[in-house]
Motif scaffolding. Structure first.
Motif, PDB file in Angstrom:
ATOM      1  N   ARG A   2      -0.519  -8.637   8.985  1.00 17.39           N
ATOM      2  CA  ARG A   2      -0.905  -8.162   7.652  1.00 17.39           C
ATOM      3  C   ARG A   2      -0.097  -8.885   6.595  1.00 17.39           C
ATOM      4  O   ARG A   2       1.003  -9.369   6.853  1.00 17.39           O
ATOM      5  CB  ARG A   2      -0.648  -6.666   7.539  1.00 17.39           C
ATOM      6  N   ALA A  29       0.894  -4.231  -2.337  1.00 14.77           N
ATOM      7  CA  ALA A  29      -0.107  -4.597  -1.332  1.00 14.77           C
ATOM      8  C   ALA A  29      -0.984  -5.744  -1.829  1.00 14.77           C
ATOM      9  O   ALA A  29      -1.101  -5.989  -3.029  1.00 14.77           O
ATOM     10  CB  ALA A  29      -0.978  -3.383  -1.005  1.00 14.77           C
ATOM     11  N   TRP A  30      -1.616  -6.424  -0.906  1.00 13.68           N
ATOM     12  CA  TRP A  30      -2.425  -7.605  -1.209  1.00 13.68           C
ATOM     13  C   TRP A  30      -3.470  -7.353  -2.293  1.00 13.68           C
ATOM     14  O   TRP A  30      -3.760  -8.210  -3.108  1.00 13.68           O
ATOM     15  CB  TRP A  30      -3.089  -8.142   0.052  1.00 13.68           C
ATOM     16  N   VAL A  62       4.729  -6.889   2.569  1.00 11.49           N
ATOM     17  CA  VAL A  62       5.263  -6.202   1.399  1.00 11.49           C
ATOM     18  C   VAL A  62       6.775  -6.255   1.578  1.00 11.49           C
ATOM     19  O   VAL A  62       7.308  -5.734   2.551  1.00 11.49           O
ATOM     20  CB  VAL A  62       4.766  -4.744   1.318  1.00 11.49           C
TER      21      VAL A  62
END
Length: 196
Positions: free
Chosen positions: A130, A140-141, A133
């Protein structure tokens, strides 16, 4: 007075007193205020966020609202001793053009950015699969303003391809300076002082 972020402290300690500075993406003006108050520097700012512009102006700073991607062309060639871009490069639409504009406007340019090749970022991608962070990449993205993920080695290649001179470079792991050895792997943050 609030202490500056480590990258901003390095920049403040390196700029010559009496210089003219343009801080692009100046946020609330913390660096500009330190430059003015502690180093007798004529600092101007360009900031996208209206709330940050208001906060900087409330400090008595000369800051206008503007976008690094579109508004740097309005500044004359060589109008500043230094043009600064701290933790903003990766948020611009065309970072290549922004760097060129900074070096046109200023005799020298400071650019700092989070290193997306830091070992914690790599580990997060490899083991968790993922987007990471971290302390320097805290959201978050889907919330991040970062649209161009740059590494130290990417940036070194970028400036070399364009014949841009790196006068100095600093690398931070946590809030501490670390050596240039394996900086692409070890450093969370990079600061470059550039000139043509």
């Amino acid at each position: 007075m609030t202490a500056l972020r480590p990258d901003l402290a390095i920049i403040a300690d390196t700029i010559q007193p009496g210089s003219r500075v343009l801080d692009v993406g100046c946020g609330d003006g913390a660096l500009m205020a330190a430059l003015r108050d502690q180093h007798d520097i004529d600092a101007r700012g360009l900031e996208l966020d209206p709330a940050n512009v208001s906060a900087a102006v409330a400090r008595g700073l000369s800051v206008i609202q503007g976008d690094a991607d579109t508004d740097l062309a309005a500044y004359p060639d060589g109008s500043f001793d230094y043009a600064l871009l701290s933790q903003t490069l990766q948020t611009t639409m065309r970072p290549d053009r922004v760097v060129e504009e900074l070096l046109r406007i200023g005799r020298r340019a400071f650019i700092s950015f989070p290193n997306f090749a830091h070992w914690r970022v790599r580990l997060s991608l490899m083991w968790g699969g993922r987007m990471p962070v971290t302390r320097l990449l805290p959201v978050a993205w889907y919330e991040t303003p970062n649209i161009h993920h740059v590494t130290i080695d990417d940036f070194r290649a970028f400036v070399a391809e364009r014949g841009i001179v790196v006068e100095q470079a600093w690398f931070l792991s946590g809030d501490q300076l670390t050596s240039a050895a394996a900086a692409n792997f070890r450093a969370e943050h990079a600061i470059f002082l550039l000139r043509r």
